[in-house]
Each structure stands twice: as C-alpha cells, then as structure tokens.
Scaffold this motif. Structure first.
Motif, PDB file in Angstrom:
ATOM      1  N   UNK A  50      31.833 -30.245 -18.252  1.00  0.00           N
ATOM      2  CA  UNK A  50      30.824 -30.302 -17.176  1.00  0.00           C
ATOM      3  C   UNK A  50      29.418 -29.935 -17.619  1.00  0.00           C
ATOM      4  N   UNK A  51      29.272 -29.076 -18.651  1.00  0.00           N
ATOM      5  CA  UNK A  51      27.935 -28.671 -19.075  1.00  0.00           C
ATOM      6  C   UNK A  51      27.137 -29.848 -19.641  1.00  0.00           C
ATOM      7  N   UNK A  52      27.837 -30.871 -20.123  1.00  0.00           N
ATOM      8  CA  UNK A  52      27.159 -32.084 -20.596  1.00  0.00           C
ATOM      9  C   UNK A  52      27.168 -33.180 -19.524  1.00  0.00           C
ATOM     10  N   UNK A  53      28.280 -33.266 -18.794  1.00  0.00           N
ATOM     11  CA  UNK A  53      28.444 -34.345 -17.829  1.00  0.00           C
ATOM     12  C   UNK A  53      27.520 -34.191 -16.637  1.00  0.00           C
ATOM     13  N   UNK A  54      27.394 -32.968 -16.094  1.00  0.00           N
ATOM     14  CA  UNK A  54      26.578 -32.753 -14.900  1.00  0.00           C
ATOM     15  C   UNK A  54      25.094 -33.062 -15.140  1.00  0.00           C
ATOM     16  N   UNK A  55      24.462 -32.530 -16.187  1.00  0.00           N
ATOM     17  CA  UNK A  55      23.057 -32.896 -16.418  1.00  0.00           C
ATOM     18  C   UNK A  55      22.853 -34.401 -16.581  1.00  0.00           C
ATOM     19  N   UNK A  56      23.787 -35.042 -17.280  1.00  0.00           N
ATOM     20  CA  UNK A  56      23.668 -36.486 -17.482  1.00  0.00           C
ATOM     21  C   UNK A  56      23.744 -37.228 -16.147  1.00  0.00           C
TER      22      UNK A  56
END
Length: 373
Positions: free
Chosen positions: A133-139
C-alpha cells in the motif's frame, strides 16, 4: 443506501438510452430487464463479476478516448451541425461566456459534479487489501487529477466545442448526439450501446458493493441474519436479491417524474448528498486520527497535503454544497430526502448501540474491561 441510489440513477439513464432506439418503451421494461441481467451475473461467481466489470470498464475508456479524438477532428474540420453551428474551440465561450446563466448557474453545476465523484473514496478502502500500500496508494491518488482532466474535462470540452451548451438536448446523451454528426450511420447506435454498458457497469458495481456491505452488517449483527447466508458459489445471494429489488424503485421514480432529466436530477441529488455524508465521516475520522494518533500521522510517508487545515476546508466546502443544493428546486427534494435518511440511520445506529451495551452489561460472560471497550 449510497450505492442503491446511485444504481437507481443508472437505471434512469439506461431507460433514456433504450428510448434512443425505441422512444415509446415503458420504463419498467429496460429497468426490470437490466436488474434481472445484473442479478444473474452477480449470482454466479465473484469471478463473473470481475470479468464483466473489466470489459465494461475497457469499453468506457475506449469510448471516452474516441470521443475526445473525434471531437478534436471535428473542430479541425469545422463540422457543421443540424442547427448551422460549426464545431470550434470558440464555442466554449462564444455562447454567453463561461458563466452564461450567471454565477448561480455555475453553482448549479456542482450537483452533477459531486455525483461524478461518487466512489472516489474506494481508492482508500481497496488499497488496504493490496500487497504494497505504501507504493500503491500514492500512485492511485496521484493519478486521479490526470484522469479527471482526461475523462471529465477533456470529454466535456470536446462535446461543447462541437455542440454549444445551449443546443444540447438534456433528454439525449451528448455522446450519442456528437457521434451522430459524424455522418457514419452506425456511429450513434454504437456509442449509445457503449454509454448503456457504462451505466450498466456503474449499477453492477453498486449492487456488488451493496450486497457485500449488507452481508458484512449481517455478520456483525447490525442487519438480519438472513443476509449473512452464502450460496453454494459463495455469493451472498439474499443480500444481492434485496439490492436488486431496491433498484426497481427506479420504476416508481420514472412513473412519478415529468422527464428522464428530472428523474435523474432528483436521484443524483440524493446520491451526491449521501456521499457527502460519507466523505464528511472520513474527514472527521482523519481529524480524530490526527488528534489521537499524531505519532502515526507523523510517521506516514504519504500525508494528506495541508493536514488539519485542508480537512477543515473540505468540511466548510461540504457545508457550502448543502446550501447550494438547497438553492434549486430540482435538487432541493433530493437533498431533503437524503438528510432525512441520514438522521434516521444515525438515530437507528445510536439506539442499536445502546441496546448492545445494555445487553453486554447484563451478560456476566463479559468482563468489565470488555464492557468498557
């Protein structure tokens, strides 16, 4: 309730699309037929829902990209419509300017703009189930402005460059109207089928979300146990059945409305108000998170811009939107109906919570600490 009302709006839109081919079709026929189709698709397996939604979404994306491309081509060629207006960039401001009906007209547009954003909060809930989620959410969040510019701003600009705002027929899809001007006989029919599948896709997502929410509430004891039962294919069929039955209220709405646009305005006003309630709860939860878990907020790698100030600005904006919806007769009815529902469901939740606490106090199996929690 949010997604049921949104599904009803989709059913109203589907009725309009069907009447493009058969103008005198009774509203109950397309509404009942689409409801039965969606129930059948969702009752099979979750995989069937996923496959259906994938193709629906793909068709929508291709259609909007084609709309923008065709609109640019028609402006370049100076295509003339049936009323003698030539497609041109100047159509965006030459028919009375950017505020042709005054500032109140601009405010009136917020009702449908709010409706266009319903479901945006699902980005946050679905990302919780992703692997990273730390990469998926910002994207996901950072891609939203780009999608808004392409799928909303560019599409609306293409439509209004080709067909000035004061020549748009509210009873017909502007997508279909624009493609009918291309001179290709099948273009309007194909696009009408595309926008019909787009509305069906939204209704499909709505009943999927509603049935799962009702299933979850039943498992928690907040809804009748009958909705917690799964079919042999692990689908909450009873919850799904009720969700589809509620879609049929679109038949009553159509029977009591003067036109498709009037029915659509009423139900989208309800949906916008209900989702504003959801967004307010999310923002208030964020403010409580800031107050009670400040260290977790500080440790976050993807903080909300503006923090508490931005959250308060959003709350003020939501309050302003309630005032705006109250200003216009065609949106006021939907606003008041939704506010009555919100008051009712909050009261019901408080009564239910009180009963659960009383029951826990009377049950010796609960430890003192559990009761306090």
């Amino acid at each position: 309730m949010c997604w049921v009302v949104t599904g009803v709006a989709d059913m109203v839109a589907i009725t309009g699309y069907v009447r493009f081919w058969w103008p005198n079709t009774p509203a109950w026929i397309p509404i009942l037929a689409m409801t039965l189709l969606l129930f059948s698709l969702n009752a099979m397996t979750v995989k069937a829902f996923g496959e259906t939604e994938f193709w629906f979404a793909l068709v929508k994306i291709i259609a909007i990209l084609a709309l923008v491309a065709v609109g640019i081509a028609m402006v370049a060629l100076g295509t003339v419509d049936d009323q003698g207006s030539a497609a041109a960039v100047a159509n965006l401001w030459s028919h009375g300017g950017f505020f042709p009906t005054g500032f109140t007209g601009f405010l009136g547009g917020f009702q449908i703009a709010l409706f266009a954003f319903v479901g945006i909060e699902l980005v946050g809930t679905t990302v919780a189930e992703t692997a990273d989620p730390e990469k998926t959410l910002p994207k996901a969040i950072n891609s939203i402005p780009v999608r808004i510019m392409l799928f909303y701003v560019a599409a609306l600009a293409a439509i209004m460059m080709v067909t000035p705002w004061d020549q748009v027929d509210p009873e017909r899809s502007p997508f279909v109207t624009m493609f009918s001007m291309t001179g290709l006989g099948a273009a309007a029919t194909i696009v009408n089928l595309v926008v019909l599948t787009s509305a069906a896709s939204s209704a499909n997502s709505g009943i999927y979300s509603t049935s799962r929410m009702l299933f979850g509430l039943a498992n928690r004891g907040d809804a009748p146990k009958v909705f917690s039962r799964l079919s042999k294919r692990h689908v909450p069929r009873n919850a799904l059945f009720l969700s589809c039955v509620l879609l049929l209220s679109a038949i009553i709405l159509m029977a009591s409305s003067d036109s498709i646009s009037a029915a659509f305005t009423l139900v989208t006003s309800m949906s916008a108000t209900l989702f504003m309630g959801v967004w307010v709860v999310i923002v208030v939860s964020y403010l409580l998170h800031l107050r009670n878990r400040r260290e977790l907020h500080e440790a976050s790698v993807f903080k909300a811009p503006g923090g508490a100030l931005a959250a308060w600005i959003v709350l003020v904006f939501m309050a302003a939107m309630v005032v705006v919806l109250a200003l216009f007769p065609d949106t006021r009815a939907g606003l008041l109906t939704s506010l009555i529902w919100i008051v009712f469901i909050v009261a019901a939740a408080l009564v239910h919570r009180h009963r659960m606490l009383v029951r826990a106090e009377a049950d010796p199996r609960f430890a003192k600490g559990d009761r306090e929690r």
